[in-house]
Write an enzyme that holds these catalytic residues in place. Sequence first.
Site, PDB file in Angstrom:
ATOM      1  N   CYS A  28       8.096  -6.237  14.438  1.00  0.00           N
ATOM      2  CA  CYS A  28       7.938  -5.408  15.472  1.00  0.00           C
ATOM      3  C   CYS A  28       6.294  -5.753  16.210  1.00  0.00           C
ATOM      4  O   CYS A  28       5.427  -5.784  15.085  1.00  0.00           O
ATOM      5  CB  CYS A  28       7.984  -3.812  15.324  1.00  0.00           C
ATOM      6  SG  CYS A  28       9.523  -3.385  14.694  1.00  0.00           S
TER       7      CYS A  28
ATOM      8  N   SER B 284      13.329   4.567  14.186  1.00  0.00           N
ATOM      9  CA  SER B 284      12.161   4.038  15.066  1.00  0.00           C
ATOM     10  C   SER B 284      12.734   3.470  16.319  1.00  0.00           C
ATOM     11  O   SER B 284      13.267   2.360  16.282  1.00  0.00           O
ATOM     12  CB  SER B 284      11.487   3.133  14.196  1.00  0.00           C
ATOM     13  OG  SER B 284      10.804   3.265  12.935  1.00  0.00           O
TER      14      SER B 284
ATOM     15  N   CYS C 119       3.310  -3.506  15.247  1.00  0.00           N
ATOM     16  CA  CYS C 119       2.893  -2.960  13.754  1.00  0.00           C
ATOM     17  C   CYS C 119       2.124  -4.150  12.943  1.00  0.00           C
ATOM     18  O   CYS C 119       2.551  -5.296  12.967  1.00  0.00           O
ATOM     19  CB  CYS C 119       4.507  -2.886  13.126  1.00  0.00           C
ATOM     20  SG  CYS C 119       4.276  -2.352  11.309  1.00  0.00           S
TER      21      CYS C 119
ATOM     22  N   CYS D 158       7.128  -7.643   5.979  1.00  0.00           N
ATOM     23  CA  CYS D 158       8.268  -7.267   6.580  1.00  0.00           C
ATOM     24  C   CYS D 158       8.755  -8.271   7.348  1.00  0.00           C
ATOM     25  O   CYS D 158       8.093  -8.803   8.218  1.00  0.00           O
ATOM     26  CB  CYS D 158       8.051  -5.624   7.392  1.00  0.00           C
ATOM     27  SG  CYS D 158       9.488  -5.113   8.311  1.00  0.00           S
TER      28      CYS D 158
ATOM     29  N   GLU E 203       1.012  -1.100   0.112  1.00  0.00           N
ATOM     30  CA  GLU E 203       0.064   0.073  -0.111  1.00  0.00           C
ATOM     31  C   GLU E 203       0.885   1.164  -0.011  1.00  0.00           C
ATOM     32  O   GLU E 203       2.059   1.439   0.301  1.00  0.00           O
ATOM     33  CB  GLU E 203      -0.934  -0.083   1.125  1.00  0.00           C
ATOM     34  CG  GLU E 203      -0.225  -0.154   2.391  1.00  0.00           C
ATOM     35  CD  GLU E 203      -1.261  -0.437   3.602  1.00  0.00           C
ATOM     36  OE1 GLU E 203      -2.229  -1.096   3.453  1.00  0.00           O
ATOM     37  OE2 GLU E 203      -0.674  -0.475   4.750  1.00  0.00           O
TER      38      GLU E 203
ATOM     39  N   CYS F  23      -0.053   1.952   8.179  1.00  0.00           N
ATOM     40  CA  CYS F  23       0.549   1.052   9.242  1.00  0.00           C
ATOM     41  C   CYS F  23       0.184  -0.565   8.792  1.00  0.00           C
ATOM     42  O   CYS F  23       0.073  -1.334   9.771  1.00  0.00           O
ATOM     43  CB  CYS F  23      -0.126   1.248  10.683  1.00  0.00           C
ATOM     44  SG  CYS F  23       0.641   2.632  11.330  1.00  0.00           S
TER      45      CYS F  23
ATOM     46  N   CYS G 165       3.537   8.589   0.976  1.00  0.00           N
ATOM     47  CA  CYS G 165       4.431   7.389   1.600  1.00  0.00           C
ATOM     48  C   CYS G 165       4.634   6.145   1.043  1.00  0.00           C
ATOM     49  O   CYS G 165       3.361   5.616   0.599  1.00  0.00           O
ATOM     50  CB  CYS G 165       3.550   7.262   3.232  1.00  0.00           C
ATOM     51  SG  CYS G 165       3.857   6.011   4.112  1.00  0.00           S
TER      52      CYS G 165
HETATM   53  N1  SAH Z   1      10.575  -0.415   8.745  1.00  0.00           N
HETATM   54  C1  SAH Z   1      10.906   0.948   8.811  1.00  0.00           C
HETATM   55  C2  SAH Z   1       9.472   1.901   8.161  1.00  0.00           C
HETATM   56  C3  SAH Z   1       8.037   1.436   8.803  1.00  0.00           C
HETATM   57  S1  SAH Z   1       6.594   2.230   9.330  1.00  0.00           S
HETATM   58  C4  SAH Z   1      10.712   1.519  10.486  1.00  0.00           C
HETATM   59  O1  SAH Z   1      10.429   0.673  11.187  1.00  0.00           O
HETATM   60  O2  SAH Z   1      11.184   2.609  10.473  1.00  0.00           O
HETATM   61  C5  SAH Z   1       7.129   3.946   9.823  1.00  0.00           C
HETATM   62  C6  SAH Z   1       6.990   3.800  11.277  1.00  0.00           C
HETATM   63  O3  SAH Z   1       5.265   3.795  11.700  1.00  0.00           O
HETATM   64  C7  SAH Z   1       8.025   3.301  12.147  1.00  0.00           C
HETATM   65  O4  SAH Z   1       8.274   4.142  13.118  1.00  0.00           O
HETATM   66  C8  SAH Z   1       7.078   2.247  12.821  1.00  0.00           C
HETATM   67  O5  SAH Z   1       7.639   1.946  13.964  1.00  0.00           O
HETATM   68  C9  SAH Z   1       5.885   3.092  12.854  1.00  0.00           C
HETATM   69  N2  SAH Z   1       4.548   2.223  13.181  1.00  0.00           N
HETATM   70  C10 SAH Z   1       4.343   1.050  12.758  1.00  0.00           C
HETATM   71  N3  SAH Z   1       3.095   0.550  13.360  1.00  0.00           N
HETATM   72  C11 SAH Z   1       2.618   1.354  14.020  1.00  0.00           C
HETATM   73  C12 SAH Z   1       1.500   1.526  14.798  1.00  0.00           C
HETATM   74  N4  SAH Z   1       0.635   0.573  14.800  1.00  0.00           N
HETATM   75  N5  SAH Z   1       1.214   2.799  15.291  1.00  0.00           N
HETATM   76  C13 SAH Z   1       2.342   3.584  15.349  1.00  0.00           C
HETATM   77  N6  SAH Z   1       3.271   3.664  14.736  1.00  0.00           N
HETATM   78  C14 SAH Z   1       3.348   2.582  13.856  1.00  0.00           C
END
Ligand code: SAH
Length: 361
Positions: free
Chosen positions: A132, A232, A135, A128, A108, A351, A121
């Site tokens: 985490c 992050s 996420c 991935c 997406e 997300c 974005c």
């Molecule tokens: N893999 C990369 C880019 C991914 S997403 C990274 O981790 O940086 C971009 C941001 O969104 C990251 O900081 C990630 O931790 C955050 N993110 C992921 N899921 C989330 C959620 N459910 N709520 C808020 N932020 C989230």
Amino acid sequence: MTTLPLVDAPRRRAALPPRHLADLDLAGRRAAVAALGEKEFRAGQLSTHYFGRLVRDPDAMTDIPVTARGRLVGELLPTLLSAVREQSCDGGATRKTLWRLHDGALVESVLMGYQDRATVCVSSQAGCGMACPFCATGQAGLTRNLSTAEIVDQVVWFAGLSARRVSHVVFMGMGEPLANYTRVVDAVRRLTDPAPDGLGLSQRHITVSTVGLVPAMRRLADEDLAVTLALSLHAPDDELRDELVPVNQRWQVAEVLDTAWAYAARTGRRVSIEYAMIRDVNDQPWRADLLGRLLAGRLAHVNLIPLNPTPGSRWDASPKPVEREFVRRLRAAGVPTTVRDTRGREIDGACGQLAAAEVAQ
Ligand code: SAH
């Protein structure tokens, strides 16, 4: 050096999509056109259509003979992304598209329009591997890396649709960009090469967000690209970060921050520290103070993200008063801090939730 299996290429190597103009630099495009028995300058014409005019319909390429158009477009502008679902909110200013790739993988991208600019974005991987737990994308695991052109084409599609000029790109969609390093760096070059060879965006308007893959962060600092690095972090202490960002078990807080400061020193770019505010997990005043001590005096700012709860998750966003206190403590420590606006929340912005919902059906 040993690496976590997480960081390696997908185990069963899924097939990458057909070659596309955006996979190649201009010399590569000339060679590809010549290999098709066409004049090399057609590479420049095709580039102007795709990057400069945002045109991909052969009928609109009137400067290329009709007989050559179909073949050139078929060979160098194959369809990579098919829209499966589109959602919008904020009166149409925020739009999210779920794409199906040639092999059925789903990714997406989101367009966020502001007064005078627009940010796209993008996803860098289908799924991935970083796992985490908060996420949505992390839950499903890695399907495959995206090709350079699959990344670039997400931006080019929105550029062709948006009323506002697409000026910014953030690698904050699905995937860990630095785990797909070569293709992501190539995509940054295509996006920032002057038109019509590329899309002509400013390097400073590109943000690459990472969980903190230290060797790749070091390599990125050496690329001579002025892109913004977002880290992050999500926790200032290893005990909690080991859980929230499992790759921390390999590269810990102190090492990842040192690498971020080296990136800032090398590029002159302020690093963005991403911190999702999770109720009763990482939002305590003492963690704000510890974070403040780690970041004070550094070329950094903190971007707090209210947690976007994923379906079935035990975690929720921090209450607003807790968030305000966290901000207050960071600012008192001299750390510039902003709270990310929650644009696109209604459409599960950025997300991984739209793709997750589609897979669940
Ligand atoms: N893999 C990369 C880019 C991914 S997403 C990274 O981790 O940086 C971009 C941001 O969104 C990251 O900081 C990630 O931790 C955050 N993110 C992921 N899921 C989330 C959620 N459910 N709520 C808020 N932020 C989230």
